[in-house]
Design a protein around this motif. Structure first.
Motif, PDB file in Angstrom:
ATOM      1  N   GLY A 192       0.938  -1.200   0.012  1.00 36.76           N
ATOM      2  CA  GLY A 192      -0.101  -0.086  -0.066  1.00 36.76           C
ATOM      3  C   GLY A 192       0.768   1.219  -0.011  1.00 36.76           C
ATOM      4  N   ALA A 199       2.210   1.724  -3.570  1.00 36.89           N
ATOM      5  CA  ALA A 199       1.203   2.370  -4.382  1.00 36.89           C
ATOM      6  C   ALA A 199       1.046   3.514  -4.200  1.00 36.89           C
ATOM      7  N   THR A 205      -0.603   7.193  -3.917  1.00 32.49           N
ATOM      8  CA  THR A 205      -1.841   7.795  -4.143  1.00 32.49           C
ATOM      9  C   THR A 205      -2.105   7.132  -5.601  1.00 32.49           C
ATOM     10  N   MET A 206      -1.659   6.191  -5.865  1.00 30.73           N
ATOM     11  CA  MET A 206      -1.937   5.428  -7.220  1.00 30.73           C
ATOM     12  C   MET A 206      -3.175   4.589  -7.324  1.00 30.73           C
ATOM     13  N   GLU A 207      -4.434   5.313  -7.216  1.00 37.15           N
ATOM     14  CA  GLU A 207      -5.349   4.447  -6.985  1.00 37.15           C
ATOM     15  C   GLU A 207      -6.687   5.559  -7.802  1.00 37.15           C
ATOM     16  N   GLY A 208      -7.587   4.783  -7.995  1.00 36.97           N
ATOM     17  CA  GLY A 208      -8.724   5.655  -8.872  1.00 36.97           C
ATOM     18  C   GLY A 208      -8.157   6.252 -10.106  1.00 36.97           C
ATOM     19  N   THR A 258      -5.971   8.505 -10.212  1.00 37.72           N
ATOM     20  CA  THR A 258      -4.563   8.541 -10.366  1.00 37.72           C
ATOM     21  C   THR A 258      -3.660   7.207 -10.669  1.00 37.72           C
ATOM     22  N   PHE A 259      -4.396   6.278 -10.733  1.00 36.90           N
ATOM     23  CA  PHE A 259      -3.750   4.721 -11.239  1.00 36.90           C
ATOM     24  C   PHE A 259      -3.967   4.844 -12.475  1.00 36.90           C
ATOM     25  N   ASP A 260      -5.345   5.056 -12.923  1.00 36.55           N
ATOM     26  CA  ASP A 260      -5.673   4.771 -14.485  1.00 36.55           C
ATOM     27  C   ASP A 260      -6.126   5.960 -15.013  1.00 36.55           C
TER      28      ASP A 260
END
Length: 503
Positions: free
Chosen positions: A96, A99, A101-104, A106-108
C-alpha cells in the motif's frame, strides 16, 4: 541464553543432513565452508560464490547466520567479517505504501477530448476507449441504447450526423526519407502519394499479422500525418521509433505524437456537404474538385482547418481537424449550422454499426494478432513489388500463413433476422452441437454482431476456417446453449460499389 546460528549435529560440514542458511537460494552451511576452502576471504566474494542473500529478501532472513558461519570458518571475529551491501528497501515496506496515491483516477487517468463538455451537456452516455472517455450514445427522452443507436444510424445514412473522432492516434512524420519509412512500416505503397492525398494503410508485425491500421495523409513531400487506432497510438509510436532507431537509423525521419494537438469532428451523411458549405467558403467542396481520399486546408467556422474527405461509415463524410483548443467551438458551430437539418451527434456504438454494415474492420475486435491481410480479404493492401521489403512480408510466404484453410473474415446473416448473435459465439458445422460430446470441432467465432437499422435485420462478422470458400453455406453459431443457423455472406452488407462515399 545462547545465540544459535547453526544447529549443531556433531558432524563436519558437508556430512549428514543439509543445513540450509538461505531458504530462497538453497544456500547451505557447507556451501559457505566450501567458499572459504576455495580461498574466498571477503564476505562479498562469499556472497557471490554461494548466492547468499541474493533473494528478494536481500538476506534479511539469512545473512546474519551466514556472517557468523563465515566468521567461524575463517576463525575471525564477526566484526572483522562485516556485512554485505544491503539494498533498499532496508526495512519491510507495505504494498500500500509503494502504491501511494496511485488509485482510482491517479492509477488509471481518464482522458477526455476538448469537446467533452459539449457531450456532457447533451447527456451522452460514456464508455472508456483506450483510457479516453468517449460518447457511447446520445439518448433522447424515453430512449434506451437500441433506440438511440437506431436513430443515430438513420441520421448518418439519410441526413447528417456528427461524431467526435479526436481520440484517434495522430503521429506527424517528418523528413526527406518519410516516404521510404512509410513504405517499410506499411504493407502498401507510398512512393507516389501526392500532397493533398490520403491513403489507408495496414501495419503488420514481423509475423505478417495485422497490428494496426489507419489513414495517412501527405501534407508535403517531407511531412505526413498518420492516424492510428485509438487504443494503439502509443504502441504504434513505440513501434516506429524501435525500427527507426535500431534497424534503419540511416533514414532521415522524425516522429512526433500530435494526438492531443488536434480535435477532429467527423461530419457524416448525404447532407454533410451542405452543412460544411455553410461554414467553409475557401474550399471547393464539389465532388469533382474534392474527391474521396483527398484533403484540403482551409477555413471552417473562422478556424484554420484541415479537411479530410475520408469515411469510416461508408457515407459521404468529412473529418475536420482544428487545433485542440478550438475543438469545442468547431463542434458547436457545426451543430448550429446543421440544426435545421436535424444534425445528430452519435457515439461509438453507432460508429460500430455503420462500419460493420460497410464491412470495415476494427483492429483488435475483428483481428486478434493471428490475422494476415489475406485472412481479412485485404490482399489489395499488399504491395509485393516494393524495392525494400515491408515489415511482415517474408512471413506471408510461410506455409502456415499461405494455406487456404486459415481462419478468414466473413459476413454472417442469421436465418432469424431479429436474432443478434453473441460476439464470441462459436461457429460450427453440426446443428446438433448442443447435444454432441464436447469438446466439439469449432470453425471460428463471431467477432462483431449488431442489429442493422439500414437493413432492418441482424448482421455479423466472423472469422471462419476456410471462410473465403464458404460463401453461401449454412453454418451454426453456438453461444450460451443456443444454436442459431446462419448464412455465410460477404462482409460488405451495404453499398458494395462504394457509391455513397464517392458521392
Amino acid at each position: 541464553p545462547r545465540h544459535m546460528f547453526r544447529v549443531p549435529d556433531g558432524q563436519p560440514e558437508g556430512v549428514g543432513a543439509k543445513a540450509f542458511v538461505d531458504y530462497q537460494n538453497d544456500v547451505t552451511a557447507a556451501d559457505i565452508e566450501l567458499s572459504i576452502r576455495e580461498n574466498w576471504q571477503h564476505i562479498e566474494h562469499v556472497k557471490r560464490f554461494t548466492a547468499l542473500g541474493f533473494g528478494t529478501d536481500q538476506g534479511k532472513l539469512s545473512n546474519v547466520n551466514g556472517f557468523v558461519i563465515t566468521a567461524r570458518a575463517l576463525k575471525r571475529p564477526v566484526s572483522e567479517v562485516s556485512t554485505t551491501t544491503y539494498r533498499p528497501a532496508y526495512t519491510p515496506v507495505s504494498l500500500g505504501a509503494l502504491a501511494g496515491t496511485m488509485e482510482g483516477a491517479t492509477f488509471d487517468p481518464v482522458r477526455t477530448t476538448a469537446i467533452h463538455a459539449s457531450h456532457a451537456a447533451r447527456g451522452a452516455a460514456l464508455e472508456p476507449v483506450g483510457q479516453w472517455m468517449r460518447p457511447w450514445y446520445f439518448a433522447r427522452k424515453g430512449e434506451d441504447l437500441h433506440a438511440a443507436v437506431a436513430r443515430e444510424c438513420r441520421a448518418a445514412r439519410t441526413g447528417v450526423a456528427v461524431m467526435d473522432a479526436s481520440t484517434l492516434g495522430k503521429i506527424q512524420i517528418d523528413g526527406p526519407d518519410a516516404r521510404e519509412f512509410l513504405n517499410r512500416v506499411y504493407s502498401n505503397a507510398w512512393s507516389q502519394l501526392a500532397p493533398g492525398k490520403c491513403r489507408y494503410g495496414l501495419m503488420l508485425d514481423e509475423n505478417g499479422m495485422v497490428m494496426d491500421d489507419g489513414v495517412t495523409a501527405c501534407i508535403s513531400d517531407t511531412r505526413f500525418y498518420m492516424t492510428t487506432t485509438t487504443g494503439g497510438a502509443a504502441k504504434v509510436l513505440n513501434w516506429l521509433e524501435r525500427w527507426h532507431q535500431t534497424e534503419w537509423p540511416e533514414l532521415r525521419v522524425w516522429m512526433s505524437s500530435v494526438t492531443d494537438h488536434w480535435s477532429t469532428v467527423a461530419l457524416v451523411g448525404p447532407k454533410s456537404r451542405e452543412v460544411l458549405s455553410r461554414l467553409c467558403s475557401d474550399i471547393d467542396l464539389s465532388s469533382e474538385a474534392f474527391k474521396f481520399m483527398d484533403w484540403r486546408e482551409g477555413t471552417v467556422a473562422g478556424l484554420k482547418c484541415r479537411v479530410f474527405r475520408i469515411s469510416f461509415s461508408g457515407e459521404l463524410s468529412y473529418e475536420l481537424n482544428v487545433e485542440s483548443g478550438y475543438g469545442q467551438a468547431l463542434w458547436e458551430a457545426v451543430m448550429a449550422a446543421g440544426a435545421d437539418l436535424d444534425i445528430t451527434p452519435y457515439g461509438t456504438e453507432t460508429m460500430h454499426v455503420l462500419r460493420a454494415e460497410k464491412g470495415f474492420i476494427i483492429v483488435g475486435q475483428d483481428t486478434d494478432g493471428s490475422m494476415t491481410p489475406n485472412d481479412l480479404g485485404m490482399g489489395w493492401a499488399l504491395s509485393m513489388k516494393k524495392p525494400f521489403s515491408f515489415l511482415g512480408k517474408r512471413s506471408l510466404s510461410r506455409s502456415d500463413t499461405a494455406r487456404s484453410d486459415r481462419k478468414q473474415l466473413v459476413g454472417l446473416l442469421p436465418e432469424d433476422p431479429q436474432q443478434v448473435l453473441a460476439e464470441g459465439a462459436q461457429i460450427v458445422e453440426d446443428p446438433n452441437i448442443a447435444s454432441a460430446k464436447l469438446p466439439a470441432p469449432m470453425l471460428g467465432h463471431v467477432t462483431s454482431s449488431y442489429h442493422s437499422p439500414e437493413l432492418g435485420r441482424a448482421i455479423a462478422m466472423a472469422v471462419v476456417r476456410g471462410g473465403a470458400q464458404r460463401e453461401g453455406q449454412r453454418l451454426y453459431a453456438m453461444a450460451r446453449g443456443r444454436v442459431t443457423p446462419v448464412k455465410v455472406v460477404s462482409t460488405v452488407f451495404i453499398d458494395p460499389k462504394g457509391e455513397r462515399q464517392h458521392a
